[in-house]
Design a protein around this motif. Structure first.
Motif, PDB file in Angstrom:
ATOM      1  N   THR A 174      61.292  16.066  13.875  1.00 14.54           N
ATOM      2  CA  THR A 174      61.270  17.323  14.641  1.00 14.54           C
ATOM      3  C   THR A 174      61.714  18.523  13.816  1.00 14.54           C
ATOM      4  OG1 THR A 174      61.718  16.068  16.647  1.00 14.54           O
ATOM      5  CG2 THR A 174      62.089  18.438  16.746  1.00 14.54           C
ATOM      6  N   GLU A 175      62.937  18.474  13.313  1.00 11.19           N
ATOM      7  CA  GLU A 175      63.525  19.629  12.636  1.00 11.19           C
ATOM      8  C   GLU A 175      62.883  19.925  11.281  1.00 11.19           C
ATOM      9  OE1 GLU A 175      65.897  21.615  14.011  1.00 11.19           O
ATOM     10  OE2 GLU A 175      65.795  20.356  15.809  1.00 11.19           O
ATOM     11  N   ILE A 176      62.584  18.887  10.530  1.00 16.96           N
ATOM     12  CA  ILE A 176      62.074  19.087   9.173  1.00 16.96           C
ATOM     13  C   ILE A 176      60.547  19.060   9.136  1.00 16.96           C
ATOM     14  CG2 ILE A 176      62.106  18.237   6.799  1.00 16.96           C
ATOM     15  CD1 ILE A 176      64.828  19.406   7.825  1.00 16.96           C
ATOM     16  N   LEU A 177      59.958  17.957   9.556  1.00 21.36           N
ATOM     17  CA  LEU A 177      58.505  17.795   9.404  1.00 21.36           C
ATOM     18  C   LEU A 177      57.705  18.699  10.347  1.00 21.36           C
ATOM     19  CD1 LEU A 177      58.558  13.931   8.997  1.00 21.36           C
ATOM     20  CD2 LEU A 177      58.063  15.611   7.194  1.00 21.36           C
ATOM     21  N   GLN A 178      58.098  18.756  11.601  1.00 17.81           N
ATOM     22  CA  GLN A 178      57.374  19.571  12.579  1.00 17.81           C
ATOM     23  C   GLN A 178      57.695  21.055  12.454  1.00 17.81           C
ATOM     24  OE1 GLN A 178      57.216  18.382  16.888  1.00 17.81           O
ATOM     25  NE2 GLN A 178      58.385  20.281  17.120  1.00 17.81           N
TER      26      GLN A 178
ATOM     27  N   LEU B 285      57.120  12.820  -8.353  1.00 18.15           N
ATOM     28  CA  LEU B 285      56.882  11.725  -9.292  1.00 18.15           C
ATOM     29  C   LEU B 285      56.348  10.471  -8.608  1.00 18.15           C
ATOM     30  CD1 LEU B 285      60.122  12.108 -11.455  1.00 18.15           C
ATOM     31  CD2 LEU B 285      57.807  12.910 -11.988  1.00 18.15           C
ATOM     32  N   GLN B 286      56.653  10.285  -7.331  1.00 13.70           N
ATOM     33  CA  GLN B 286      56.194   9.122  -6.576  1.00 13.70           C
ATOM     34  C   GLN B 286      55.602   9.572  -5.250  1.00 13.70           C
ATOM     35  OE1 GLN B 286      59.922   6.716  -6.576  1.00 13.70           O
ATOM     36  NE2 GLN B 286      58.485   5.097  -7.141  1.00 13.70           N
ATOM     37  N   PRO B 287      54.439  10.206  -5.292  1.00 22.10           N
ATOM     38  CA  PRO B 287      53.857  10.677  -4.030  1.00 22.10           C
ATOM     39  C   PRO B 287      53.459   9.504  -3.141  1.00 22.10           C
ATOM     40  CG  PRO B 287      52.265  10.850  -5.795  1.00 22.10           C
ATOM     41  CD  PRO B 287      53.565  10.442  -6.425  1.00 22.10           C
ATOM     42  N   GLY B 288      53.404   9.760  -1.854  1.00 22.37           N
ATOM     43  CA  GLY B 288      52.919   8.748  -0.928  1.00 22.37           C
ATOM     44  C   GLY B 288      51.403   8.632  -1.033  1.00 22.37           C
ATOM     45  N   PRO B 289      50.786   7.848  -0.184  1.00 22.43           N
ATOM     46  CA  PRO B 289      49.360   7.556  -0.297  1.00 22.43           C
ATOM     47  C   PRO B 289      48.415   8.603   0.280  1.00 22.43           C
ATOM     48  CG  PRO B 289      50.294   6.337   1.523  1.00 22.43           C
ATOM     49  CD  PRO B 289      51.440   7.044   0.845  1.00 22.43           C
ATOM     50  N   SER B 290      48.934   9.636   0.967  1.00 19.58           N
ATOM     51  CA  SER B 290      48.021  10.475   1.751  1.00 19.58           C
ATOM     52  C   SER B 290      48.137  11.980   1.555  1.00 19.58           C
ATOM     53  CB  SER B 290      48.201  10.162   3.239  1.00 19.58           C
ATOM     54  OG  SER B 290      47.893   8.813   3.495  1.00 19.58           O
ATOM     55  N   GLY B 291      48.823  12.446   0.533  1.00 22.37           N
ATOM     56  CA  GLY B 291      48.905  13.885   0.299  1.00 22.37           C
ATOM     57  C   GLY B 291      49.791  14.642   1.277  1.00 22.37           C
ATOM     58  N   VAL B 292      50.686  13.924   1.949  1.00 20.64           N
ATOM     59  CA  VAL B 292      51.674  14.524   2.856  1.00 20.64           C
ATOM     60  C   VAL B 292      53.040  13.942   2.477  1.00 20.64           C
ATOM     61  CG1 VAL B 292      50.043  14.869   4.773  1.00 20.64           C
ATOM     62  CG2 VAL B 292      51.357  12.731   4.623  1.00 20.64           C
ATOM     63  N   PRO B 293      54.138  14.502   2.991  1.00 17.46           N
ATOM     64  CA  PRO B 293      55.439  13.900   2.706  1.00 17.46           C
ATOM     65  C   PRO B 293      55.471  12.427   3.127  1.00 17.46           C
ATOM     66  CG  PRO B 293      55.745  16.072   3.635  1.00 17.46           C
ATOM     67  CD  PRO B 293      54.275  15.749   3.760  1.00 17.46           C
ATOM     68  N   HIS B 294      56.203  11.640   2.354  1.00 15.97           N
ATOM     69  CA  HIS B 294      56.305  10.197   2.562  1.00 15.97           C
ATOM     70  C   HIS B 294      57.777   9.847   2.715  1.00 15.97           C
ATOM     71  CE1 HIS B 294      54.872   6.026   2.072  1.00 15.97           C
ATOM     72  NE2 HIS B 294      55.985   5.822   1.362  1.00 15.97           N
ATOM     73  N   ILE B 295      58.133   9.197   3.807  1.00 14.83           N
ATOM     74  CA  ILE B 295      59.525   8.829   4.080  1.00 14.83           C
ATOM     75  C   ILE B 295      59.936   7.655   3.202  1.00 14.83           C
ATOM     76  CG2 ILE B 295      61.099   7.896   5.819  1.00 14.83           C
ATOM     77  CD1 ILE B 295      59.405   9.396   7.932  1.00 14.83           C
ATOM     78  N   GLY B 296      61.127   7.765   2.649  1.00 15.73           N
ATOM     79  CA  GLY B 296      61.671   6.673   1.851  1.00 15.73           C
ATOM     80  C   GLY B 296      63.179   6.631   1.941  1.00 15.73           C
ATOM     81  N   TRP B 297      63.752   5.586   1.410  1.00 13.47           N
ATOM     82  CA  TRP B 297      65.193   5.387   1.353  1.00 13.47           C
ATOM     83  C   TRP B 297      65.870   5.762   2.675  1.00 13.47           C
ATOM     84  CZ3 TRP B 297      68.117   5.749  -3.834  1.00 13.47           C
ATOM     85  CH2 TRP B 297      67.393   5.105  -4.831  1.00 13.47           C
ATOM     86  N   PHE B 298      65.411   5.149   3.726  1.00 14.73           N
ATOM     87  CA  PHE B 298      65.942   5.347   5.068  1.00 14.73           C
ATOM     88  C   PHE B 298      66.972   4.241   5.293  1.00 14.73           C
ATOM     89  CE2 PHE B 298      64.540   5.077   9.822  1.00 14.73           C
ATOM     90  CZ  PHE B 298      65.698   5.714  10.220  1.00 14.73           C
TER      91      PHE B 298
ATOM     92  N   ILE C 132      63.607  14.966  -1.650  1.00 15.75           N
ATOM     93  CA  ILE C 132      64.431  15.688  -0.683  1.00 15.75           C
ATOM     94  C   ILE C 132      65.204  14.622   0.075  1.00 15.75           C
ATOM     95  CG2 ILE C 132      64.502  17.322   1.208  1.00 15.75           C
ATOM     96  CD1 ILE C 132      61.766  18.339   0.308  1.00 15.75           C
ATOM     97  N   CYS C 133      66.465  14.520  -0.233  1.00 12.41           N
ATOM     98  CA  CYS C 133      67.323  13.461   0.292  1.00 12.41           C
ATOM     99  C   CYS C 133      68.300  14.073   1.294  1.00 12.41           C
ATOM    100  CB  CYS C 133      68.062  12.787  -0.860  1.00 12.41           C
ATOM    101  SG  CYS C 133      69.198  11.491  -0.354  1.00 12.41           S
ATOM    102  N   TYR C 134      68.233  13.589   2.516  1.00 16.34           N
ATOM    103  CA  TYR C 134      69.111  14.086   3.572  1.00 16.34           C
ATOM    104  C   TYR C 134      70.200  13.069   3.872  1.00 16.34           C
ATOM    105  CZ  TYR C 134      65.327  17.387   4.393  1.00 16.34           C
ATOM    106  OH  TYR C 134      64.373  18.348   4.245  1.00 16.34           O
TER     107      TYR C 134
END
Length: 168
Positions: A108-112, A74-87, A52-54
């Motif tokens: 706030t808008e997306i994760l929370q 295909l590349q999950p983060g380490p903890s079973g939750v969304p993982h931020i990348g390509w910032f 999901i690229c914003y």
């Protein structure tokens, strides 16, 4: 500065490629081998299709990006939750707080509010001179480190987004 946000499509690949090349150029100097450092247009398109690229825009001009890698991707983060990348933020714009605005919007808008996640993770390289400190200042806590065979140690950080959703 008024930013608008939207999800990237394949039509955005060329502009996103340009932004990523600019923003990640200094990582090469630090010896950091993030995938984004050497991303070609094919990898950019793959990234848009599989994450999901914003995009953050000001008056229709791309000024920044942030992505979420999902636990089922295909590349999950380490903890079973969304993982931020390509910032990334366009480095030619100077220090205007754009990155802080993008990160705050995502949290706030997306994760929370939309995904309702208890916490989020991200990773950065031990060799980067300021990213670990920046994430710490923004409320992220280092919880692990790992050698992924990329020539640096990856530091993993997490931030509590919805404490009410944390399991005992």
């Amino acid at each position: 500065m008024e930013l608008t946000y939207r999800q990237a499509t394949l039509k955005d690949a060329e502009n996103l490629h340009h932004l990523i090349k600019l923003a990640y150029a200094s990582n090469r100097e630090y010896g950091i081998n993030f995938a984004a450092v050497s991303a070609d247009i094919d990898l950019i398109e793959h990234h848009i299709k599989t994450n999901i690229c914003y995009l953050a825009e000001e008056n229709g001009k791309l000024v920044g990006t942030i992505s979420l890698r999902m636990p089922w991707g295909l590349q999950p983060g380490p903890s079973g939750v969304p993982h931020i990348g390509w910032f990334a933020v366009d480095p030619t714009l100077g220090k205007k707080g754009i990155g802080s605005k993008i990160l705050e919007w995502l949290e706030t808008e997306i994760l929370q509010d939309q995904l309702k996640v208890p916490f989020v993770t991200l990773g950065t390289a031990d060799k980067h001179p300021w990213l670990a400190d920046m994430y710490t200042r923004k409320g992220y806590q280092k919880f692990a480190e790992k050698d992924l065979g990329k020539g640096h140690i990856t530091y993993y950080f997490k931030k509590i987004i919805r404490e009410d959703l944390l399991q005992e």
